[in-house]
Scaffold this active site. Sequence first.
Site, PDB file in Angstrom:
ATOM      1  N   GLY A 175      39.743  74.651 -80.359  1.00 30.35           N
ATOM      2  CA  GLY A 175      41.140  74.400 -80.194  1.00 30.35           C
ATOM      3  C   GLY A 175      41.472  72.921 -80.153  1.00 30.35           C
ATOM      4  O   GLY A 175      40.774  72.274 -81.050  1.00 30.35           O
ATOM      5  N   GLU A 176      42.114  72.444 -79.165  1.00 35.67           N
ATOM      6  CA  GLU A 176      42.161  71.124 -78.865  1.00 35.67           C
ATOM      7  C   GLU A 176      41.533  70.583 -77.542  1.00 35.67           C
ATOM      8  O   GLU A 176      42.166  70.878 -76.596  1.00 35.67           O
ATOM      9  CB  GLU A 176      43.563  70.565 -79.238  1.00 35.67           C
ATOM     10  CG  GLU A 176      43.829  69.057 -79.117  1.00 35.67           C
ATOM     11  CD  GLU A 176      42.839  68.150 -79.586  1.00 35.67           C
ATOM     12  OE1 GLU A 176      42.454  68.242 -81.062  1.00 35.67           O
ATOM     13  OE2 GLU A 176      42.177  67.389 -78.954  1.00 35.67           O
ATOM     14  N   SER A 177      40.693  69.815 -77.531  1.00 39.84           N
ATOM     15  CA  SER A 177      39.802  69.572 -76.119  1.00 39.84           C
ATOM     16  C   SER A 177      40.826  69.036 -75.432  1.00 39.84           C
ATOM     17  O   SER A 177      40.866  69.010 -74.014  1.00 39.84           O
ATOM     18  CB  SER A 177      38.339  68.807 -76.364  1.00 39.84           C
ATOM     19  OG  SER A 177      38.644  67.642 -77.152  1.00 39.84           O
TER      20      SER A 177
ATOM     21  N   CYS B 199      33.134  74.642 -80.333  1.00 34.82           N
ATOM     22  CA  CYS B 199      33.767  73.549 -80.897  1.00 34.82           C
ATOM     23  C   CYS B 199      34.586  72.624 -79.768  1.00 34.82           C
ATOM     24  O   CYS B 199      33.882  72.043 -79.135  1.00 34.82           O
ATOM     25  CB  CYS B 199      35.068  73.887 -81.986  1.00 34.82           C
ATOM     26  SG  CYS B 199      35.576  72.823 -83.182  1.00 34.82           S
TER      27      CYS B 199
ATOM     28  N   ARG C 168      37.555  70.342 -87.892  1.00 36.90           N
ATOM     29  CA  ARG C 168      37.358  69.231 -87.325  1.00 36.90           C
ATOM     30  C   ARG C 168      36.278  69.252 -86.046  1.00 36.90           C
ATOM     31  O   ARG C 168      36.500  68.795 -84.970  1.00 36.90           O
ATOM     32  CB  ARG C 168      38.777  68.964 -86.609  1.00 36.90           C
ATOM     33  CG  ARG C 168      39.751  68.780 -87.849  1.00 36.90           C
ATOM     34  CD  ARG C 168      41.328  68.512 -87.321  1.00 36.90           C
ATOM     35  NE  ARG C 168      41.338  67.296 -86.344  1.00 36.90           N
ATOM     36  CZ  ARG C 168      41.861  67.398 -85.206  1.00 36.90           C
ATOM     37  NH1 ARG C 168      42.160  68.424 -84.751  1.00 36.90           N
ATOM     38  NH2 ARG C 168      41.997  66.222 -84.539  1.00 36.90           N
TER      39      ARG C 168
ATOM     40  N   HIS D  83      33.108  77.541 -85.317  1.00 37.89           N
ATOM     41  CA  HIS D  83      33.830  78.812 -84.547  1.00 37.89           C
ATOM     42  C   HIS D  83      33.361  80.123 -85.142  1.00 37.89           C
ATOM     43  O   HIS D  83      33.238  80.800 -85.940  1.00 37.89           O
ATOM     44  CB  HIS D  83      35.356  78.626 -85.444  1.00 37.89           C
ATOM     45  CG  HIS D  83      36.252  77.737 -84.760  1.00 37.89           C
ATOM     46  ND1 HIS D  83      37.192  78.060 -83.870  1.00 37.89           N
ATOM     47  CD2 HIS D  83      36.372  76.342 -84.874  1.00 37.89           C
ATOM     48  CE1 HIS D  83      37.900  76.883 -83.425  1.00 37.89           C
ATOM     49  NE2 HIS D  83      37.263  75.701 -84.282  1.00 37.89           N
TER      50      HIS D  83
ATOM     51  N   GLU E  67      34.040  83.006 -83.968  1.00 37.90           N
ATOM     52  CA  GLU E  67      34.555  83.795 -83.916  1.00 37.90           C
ATOM     53  C   GLU E  67      35.551  84.334 -85.358  1.00 37.90           C
ATOM     54  O   GLU E  67      36.038  85.119 -85.379  1.00 37.90           O
ATOM     55  CB  GLU E  67      35.940  83.798 -82.897  1.00 37.90           C
ATOM     56  CG  GLU E  67      36.921  83.095 -82.930  1.00 37.90           C
ATOM     57  CD  GLU E  67      36.402  81.361 -83.123  1.00 37.90           C
ATOM     58  OE1 GLU E  67      35.606  81.261 -82.907  1.00 37.90           O
ATOM     59  OE2 GLU E  67      37.320  80.480 -83.105  1.00 37.90           O
TER      60      GLU E  67
HETATM   61  N1  GLN Z   1      38.754  68.149 -83.018  1.00 38.68           N
HETATM   62  C1  GLN Z   1      39.031  68.988 -81.628  1.00 38.68           C
HETATM   63  C2  GLN Z   1      39.109  68.563 -80.496  1.00 38.68           C
HETATM   64  O1  GLN Z   1      38.876  67.293 -80.050  1.00 38.68           O
HETATM   65  C3  GLN Z   1      38.300  70.386 -82.027  1.00 38.68           C
HETATM   66  C4  GLN Z   1      38.287  71.229 -83.015  1.00 38.68           C
HETATM   67  C5  GLN Z   1      38.293  72.842 -83.004  1.00 38.68           C
HETATM   68  O2  GLN Z   1      38.067  73.365 -81.816  1.00 38.68           O
HETATM   69  N2  GLN Z   1      38.317  73.370 -84.114  1.00 38.68           N
HETATM   70  O3  GLN Z   1      39.259  69.240 -79.389  1.00 38.68           O
END
Ligand code: GLN
Length: 193
Positions: free
Chosen positions: A46-48, A78, A142, A177, A179
Amino acid sequence: MKVGVLALQGAFDLHARTLEALGAATVRVRTAAELADCDRLVVPGGESTTMSMMAERSGLLEPLRDFVGAGRPTFGTCAGAILLASEILDGRPDQHCLGGLDVAVRRNGFGRQVESFETDLEVPALAAAGLGDAPFHAVCIRAPVFERVGPDVQVLARVDGRPALVRQGAVTAAIFHPELAGDTRLHELFLLG
Ligand code: GLN
């Protein structure tokens, strides 16, 4: 055995459904009480930065650190791998990490041109666990780069020579990922470990 899936943000639902399809009892974790009920934990992609902020707001940061520090099996994918690291490069200044994994990880480390890509990985640990020797299809969105891995970190697979799947004690982390692969073997490996 109850498997928690950190459900603050990101790709938690598909992880939970994959684990449920494998017969695991799962808990979508949003509170410390829900985490306390779990034997294992998946930290999804997701987005850390958002996950870090939400974990802080919901009082989950310390319980998560304690969970990982106690050696309970944890699988970060990720953004989840970023959260589990001991050092984050190109993070936000106020971004927290859980520190279960002795690595320096660079967010979005593959660069803009190849922000997202797919590749097949050789994962000898799958065959060693009796899960077959077919490559594992890695979907990288990403994705982060592990720029330093500590001496106690085992590299289980690489992308372009860079660590893509690593393990240290009870902590496993993937830059991709799993999943989204249509292949449940890494979840199975996590449940076996
Ligand atoms: N770039 C995202 C982050 O910094 C991670 C991307 C992802 O989980 N697919 O969290």
